[in-house]
Design a protein around this motif. Structure first.
Motif, PDB file in Angstrom:
ATOM      1  N   GLY A  82      27.149  -5.281  30.856  1.00 29.14           N
ATOM      2  CA  GLY A  82      26.331  -5.952  31.861  1.00 29.14           C
ATOM      3  C   GLY A  82      26.846  -7.330  32.232  1.00 29.14           C
ATOM      4  N   ILE A  83      26.385  -7.770  33.377  1.00 22.64           N
ATOM      5  CA  ILE A  83      26.720  -9.092  33.905  1.00 22.64           C
ATOM      6  C   ILE A  83      25.420  -9.753  34.340  1.00 22.64           C
ATOM      7  CG2 ILE A  83      28.116 -10.361  35.586  1.00 22.64           C
ATOM      8  CD1 ILE A  83      29.725  -7.768  35.987  1.00 22.64           C
ATOM      9  N   ASP A  84      25.288 -11.027  34.045  1.00 27.50           N
ATOM     10  CA  ASP A  84      24.078 -11.754  34.416  1.00 27.50           C
ATOM     11  C   ASP A  84      24.484 -13.068  35.071  1.00 27.50           C
ATOM     12  OD1 ASP A  84      21.397 -12.587  34.568  1.00 27.50           O
ATOM     13  OD2 ASP A  84      21.548 -13.627  32.658  1.00 27.50           O
ATOM     14  N   ALA A  85      23.882 -13.366  36.207  1.00 29.65           N
ATOM     15  CA  ALA A  85      24.140 -14.631  36.900  1.00 29.65           C
ATOM     16  C   ALA A  85      22.799 -15.283  37.186  1.00 29.65           C
ATOM     17  CB  ALA A  85      24.919 -14.400  38.184  1.00 29.65           C
ATOM     18  N   ASP A  86      22.477 -16.340  36.464  1.00 30.51           N
ATOM     19  CA  ASP A  86      21.199 -17.039  36.576  1.00 30.51           C
ATOM     20  C   ASP A  86      21.468 -18.460  37.055  1.00 30.51           C
ATOM     21  OD1 ASP A  86      18.783 -18.338  36.280  1.00 30.51           O
ATOM     22  OD2 ASP A  86      18.378 -17.580  34.271  1.00 30.51           O
ATOM     23  N   GLY A  87      20.918 -18.809  38.212  1.00 28.80           N
ATOM     24  CA  GLY A  87      21.186 -20.119  38.798  1.00 28.80           C
ATOM     25  C   GLY A  87      20.267 -21.227  38.350  1.00 28.80           C
ATOM     26  N   SER A  88      19.506 -21.021  37.255  1.00 26.53           N
ATOM     27  CA  SER A  88      18.539 -22.039  36.819  1.00 26.53           C
ATOM     28  C   SER A  88      19.195 -23.384  36.549  1.00 26.53           C
ATOM     29  CB  SER A  88      17.806 -21.559  35.561  1.00 26.53           C
ATOM     30  OG  SER A  88      17.123 -20.354  35.796  1.00 26.53           O
ATOM     31  N   PRO A 138      30.027 -20.999  39.140  1.00 24.42           N
ATOM     32  CA  PRO A 138      29.184 -19.804  39.113  1.00 24.42           C
ATOM     33  C   PRO A 138      28.652 -19.553  37.701  1.00 24.42           C
ATOM     34  CG  PRO A 138      31.160 -19.400  40.407  1.00 24.42           C
ATOM     35  CD  PRO A 138      31.354 -20.744  39.749  1.00 24.42           C
ATOM     36  N   GLN A 139      27.366 -19.286  37.590  1.00 22.74           N
ATOM     37  CA  GLN A 139      26.701 -19.174  36.285  1.00 22.74           C
ATOM     38  C   GLN A 139      26.783 -17.732  35.785  1.00 22.74           C
ATOM     39  OE1 GLN A 139      25.039 -22.350  34.906  1.00 22.74           O
ATOM     40  NE2 GLN A 139      26.781 -22.711  36.263  1.00 22.74           N
ATOM     41  N   LEU A 140      27.972 -17.326  35.392  1.00 29.85           N
ATOM     42  CA  LEU A 140      28.239 -15.933  35.052  1.00 29.85           C
ATOM     43  C   LEU A 140      28.236 -15.736  33.539  1.00 29.85           C
ATOM     44  CD1 LEU A 140      29.005 -13.331  36.657  1.00 29.85           C
ATOM     45  CD2 LEU A 140      31.387 -13.834  36.094  1.00 29.85           C
ATOM     46  N   THR A 141      27.408 -14.805  33.074  1.00 28.79           N
ATOM     47  CA  THR A 141      27.380 -14.416  31.672  1.00 28.79           C
ATOM     48  C   THR A 141      27.789 -12.955  31.567  1.00 28.79           C
ATOM     49  OG1 THR A 141      25.594 -15.969  31.181  1.00 28.79           O
ATOM     50  CG2 THR A 141      25.951 -14.197  29.613  1.00 28.79           C
ATOM     51  N   VAL A 142      28.739 -12.664  30.707  1.00 32.10           N
ATOM     52  CA  VAL A 142      29.270 -11.311  30.555  1.00 32.10           C
ATOM     53  C   VAL A 142      28.806 -10.737  29.221  1.00 32.10           C
ATOM     54  CG1 VAL A 142      31.356  -9.886  30.474  1.00 32.10           C
ATOM     55  CG2 VAL A 142      31.292 -11.939  31.920  1.00 32.10           C
ATOM     56  N   GLY A 143      28.156  -9.587  29.280  1.00 33.46           N
ATOM     57  CA  GLY A 143      27.730  -8.896  28.069  1.00 33.46           C
ATOM     58  C   GLY A 143      28.828  -7.975  27.563  1.00 33.46           C
ATOM     59  N   GLU A 181      25.224   0.689  15.120  1.00 31.81           N
ATOM     60  CA  GLU A 181      26.655   0.533  14.879  1.00 31.81           C
ATOM     61  C   GLU A 181      27.284  -0.512  15.783  1.00 31.81           C
ATOM     62  OE1 GLU A 181      28.597   4.243  15.295  1.00 31.81           O
ATOM     63  OE2 GLU A 181      27.526   5.209  13.642  1.00 31.81           O
ATOM     64  N   TRP A 182      26.468  -1.210  16.580  1.00 34.38           N
ATOM     65  CA  TRP A 182      27.002  -2.107  17.604  1.00 34.38           C
ATOM     66  C   TRP A 182      26.447  -3.516  17.472  1.00 34.38           C
ATOM     67  CZ3 TRP A 182      30.780  -0.263  20.787  1.00 34.38           C
ATOM     68  CH2 TRP A 182      30.937   1.123  20.834  1.00 34.38           C
ATOM     69  N   LEU A 183      27.279  -4.488  17.827  1.00 37.29           N
ATOM     70  CA  LEU A 183      26.847  -5.861  18.026  1.00 37.29           C
ATOM     71  C   LEU A 183      26.754  -6.121  19.522  1.00 37.29           C
ATOM     72  CD1 LEU A 183      29.063  -7.886  15.501  1.00 37.29           C
ATOM     73  CD2 LEU A 183      26.642  -7.306  15.254  1.00 37.29           C
ATOM     74  N   ASP A 184      25.741  -6.885  19.925  1.00 40.45           N
ATOM     75  CA  ASP A 184      25.610  -7.297  21.320  1.00 40.45           C
ATOM     76  C   ASP A 184      26.080  -8.740  21.442  1.00 40.45           C
ATOM     77  OD1 ASP A 184      24.345  -5.007  22.657  1.00 40.45           O
ATOM     78  OD2 ASP A 184      22.730  -5.361  21.219  1.00 40.45           O
ATOM     79  N   LEU A 185      27.061  -8.972  22.292  1.00 40.20           N
ATOM     80  CA  LEU A 185      27.628 -10.308  22.490  1.00 40.20           C
ATOM     81  C   LEU A 185      27.302 -10.793  23.885  1.00 40.20           C
ATOM     82  CD1 LEU A 185      31.245  -9.590  21.156  1.00 40.20           C
ATOM     83  CD2 LEU A 185      29.184 -10.077  19.809  1.00 40.20           C
ATOM     84  N   GLN A 186      26.918 -12.062  23.979  1.00 39.31           N
ATOM     85  CA  GLN A 186      26.839 -12.732  25.268  1.00 39.31           C
ATOM     86  C   GLN A 186      27.993 -13.718  25.334  1.00 39.31           C
ATOM     87  OE1 GLN A 186      24.752 -12.059  27.888  1.00 39.31           O
ATOM     88  NE2 GLN A 186      24.193 -10.307  26.600  1.00 39.31           N
ATOM     89  N   THR A 187      28.703 -13.726  26.435  1.00 41.30           N
ATOM     90  CA  THR A 187      29.893 -14.566  26.544  1.00 41.30           C
ATOM     91  C   THR A 187      29.902 -15.274  27.888  1.00 41.30           C
ATOM     92  OG1 THR A 187      31.350 -12.948  27.638  1.00 41.30           O
ATOM     93  CG2 THR A 187      31.155 -12.799  25.233  1.00 41.30           C
ATOM     94  N   ARG A 188      30.648 -16.348  27.946  1.00 47.87           N
ATOM     95  CA  ARG A 188      30.913 -17.015  29.212  1.00 47.87           C
ATOM     96  C   ARG A 188      32.433 -17.062  29.409  1.00 47.87           C
ATOM     97  NH1 ARG A 188      32.888 -21.951  27.968  1.00 47.87           N
ATOM     98  NH2 ARG A 188      32.116 -23.056  26.142  1.00 47.87           N
ATOM     99  N   VAL A 189      32.833 -17.165  30.656  1.00 50.10           N
ATOM    100  CA  VAL A 189      34.255 -17.204  30.971  1.00 50.10           C
ATOM    101  C   VAL A 189      34.822 -18.554  30.560  1.00 50.10           C
ATOM    102  CG1 VAL A 189      35.974 -17.049  32.801  1.00 50.10           C
ATOM    103  CG2 VAL A 189      33.940 -15.587  32.877  1.00 50.10           C
ATOM    104  N   ARG A 190      35.898 -18.555  29.793  1.00 53.04           N
ATOM    105  CA  ARG A 190      36.550 -19.790  29.384  1.00 53.04           C
ATOM    106  C   ARG A 190      37.292 -20.378  30.573  1.00 53.04           C
ATOM    107  NH1 ARG A 190      39.201 -16.606  25.435  1.00 53.04           N
ATOM    108  NH2 ARG A 190      41.192 -17.613  25.935  1.00 53.04           N
ATOM    109  N   SER A 191      37.196 -21.697  30.702  1.00 53.89           N
ATOM    110  CA  SER A 191      37.923 -22.366  31.792  1.00 53.89           C
ATOM    111  C   SER A 191      39.383 -22.556  31.400  1.00 53.89           C
ATOM    112  CB  SER A 191      37.291 -23.706  32.099  1.00 53.89           C
ATOM    113  OG  SER A 191      37.224 -24.518  30.948  1.00 53.89           O
TER     114      SER A 191
END
Length: 381
Positions: A237-243, A308-313, A371-381
């Motif tokens: 998944g991808i999440d973009a939250d402009g808060s 851009p406020q992009l979070t990559v799952g 059997e899975w880990l859920d990771l939230q990540t951001r794009v490294r600059s």
């Protein structure tokens, strides 16, 4: 991975108290934050044989989940609740950071000199015992905050060595009665602020939280290919939250009668990409009296918000010992819209312009039985 076991430790000495049976267990960790763990205890004979009066102590017991020698999460019991039918107990556990929400930044010299009554606080010439001065690296300042608090009462924490120098300095006024948690968060929120973790460690039957502070904490640099099933890695998944998005931030600091400290920073990254100017205000630092510090806070808001406020799952097999702060170089899967993660990969390639994503892990969560880990990540600059 080995089966997950649950254990409870003494809140002062860090010694092992008991193991616990559980019906469900899940955890989540975030960088420079408390993290959490949720546990359900079933009504069993094994549970009834345990001294629950010693175990179920809110902010008075430390719970740790591990698989073999690998610690998955540890933290302070915050609250618990017996369900209406009396069939199970649900427990909410924080992390190593949690205790510092219950400790104040107060000079320990006041313990022996405290007197109830009126105290004259002249901020230009404050009473010495009411001020805590710390200097050195950001790690030294974070260490000093924790070390001063531990003088008021012991807890199982380990501190790194002093690095020394005069790179930074902070003056903390005891009359603000700020929490250690808030002041550690203030350091992490600076534009050049550090990442902060309290890493659980086991030494035989004793546990400790080790303070870990660095400009960037990276335990492992992972290289994965989401097209290879044997690596057990996939997009989730991808999440973009402009808060928090902003291109210009105005900040306010301390106020002295009619004098108000202000600062502003502006960037053009988003406007250069076609966004309109987006503004925000940071008014949460009313005790700041140093302009350079206020400037760092508004600069940090703009640095984080002017993109851009992009979070990559990402999902990965639980056998991967991923920690918050880790780096991932992830090759995106090829294939059409109907392929696994096809739309996600297509979007990410269009948004990032590359087939290899450079990511930083900000959150890690998992649960017993999965059997899975859920990771939230951001794009490294």
């Amino acid at each position: 991975m080995e089966p997950i076991s649950l254990h409870v430790f003494d809140p002062v000495s860090g010694t092992h108290i008991t193991g616990l049976p559980y019906a469900s267990l899940s955890w989540s960790d975030s960088i420079s934050d408390t993290g959490s763990m949720s546990v359900t205890l079933p009504d069993t004979d094994a549970l009834r044989r345990i001294d629950l009066a010693r175990v179920l102590r809110e902010y008075g017991s430390i719970w740790l989940a591990k698989a073999g020698a690998r610690i998955l999460h540890a933290g302070w019991l915050v609250k618990w609740k017996l369900n209406e039918r009396g069939e199970s107990i649900t427990c909410d556990i924080g992390g190593g950071w949690t205790l510092w929400k219950k400790r104040l930044v107060v000079n320990h010299a006041l313990e022996s000199k405290w007197r109830d009554g009126i105290v004259l606080i002249d901020e230009d010439n404050p009473p010495v015992d009411w001020v805590l001065n710390l200097s050195g690296t950001y790690r030294d300042i974070a260490r000093g905050l924790v070390a001063e608090s531990l003088k008021w009462g012991a807890a199982p924490y380990e501190l790194p060595a002093v690095q020394g120098g005069t790179a930074h300095s902070r003056t903390y006024n005891s009359w603000d009665f700020a929490t250690v948690s808030d002041r550690l968060g203030d350091l992490a929120d600076l534009e050049d602020g550090p990442e902060i973790r309290f890493d659980p460690r086991l030494d035989g039957n004793r546990m400790r939280f080790r303070l870990n502070v660095d400009s960037e904490i990276v335990d492992t640099k992972w290289r994965w290919n989401a097209s290879l099933p044997g690596q057990r890695v996939r997009l989730a998944g991808i999440d973009a939250d402009g808060s928090d998005i902003t291109g210009q931030c105005f900040g306010t600091g301390g106020k002295d009668e009619d004098d108000l400290m202000v600062a502003m920073r502006r960037s053009s990254k988003l406007t250069g990409l076609g966004w309109p100017l987006l503004q925000s205000a940071n008014t949460s630092h009313s005790t700041i009296s140093v302009l350079a510090t206020l400037q760092q806070y508004v600069a940090a808001d703009v640095r984080a918000g002017d993109e851009p406020q992009l979070t990559v799952g990402v999902k990965c097999g639980i056998e991967h010992d991923v920690h918050v702060g880790d780096w991932i170089d992830l090759r995106l899967p090829a294939g059409g819209r109907d392929a696994p993660s096809g739309l996600a990969a297509h979007l990410l390639q269009r948004l990032s312009g590359t087939s290899v994503l450079r990511l930083k892990v900000t959150d890690v969560s998992g649960s017993a039985g999965s059997e899975w880990l859920d990771l939230q990540t951001r794009v490294r600059s």
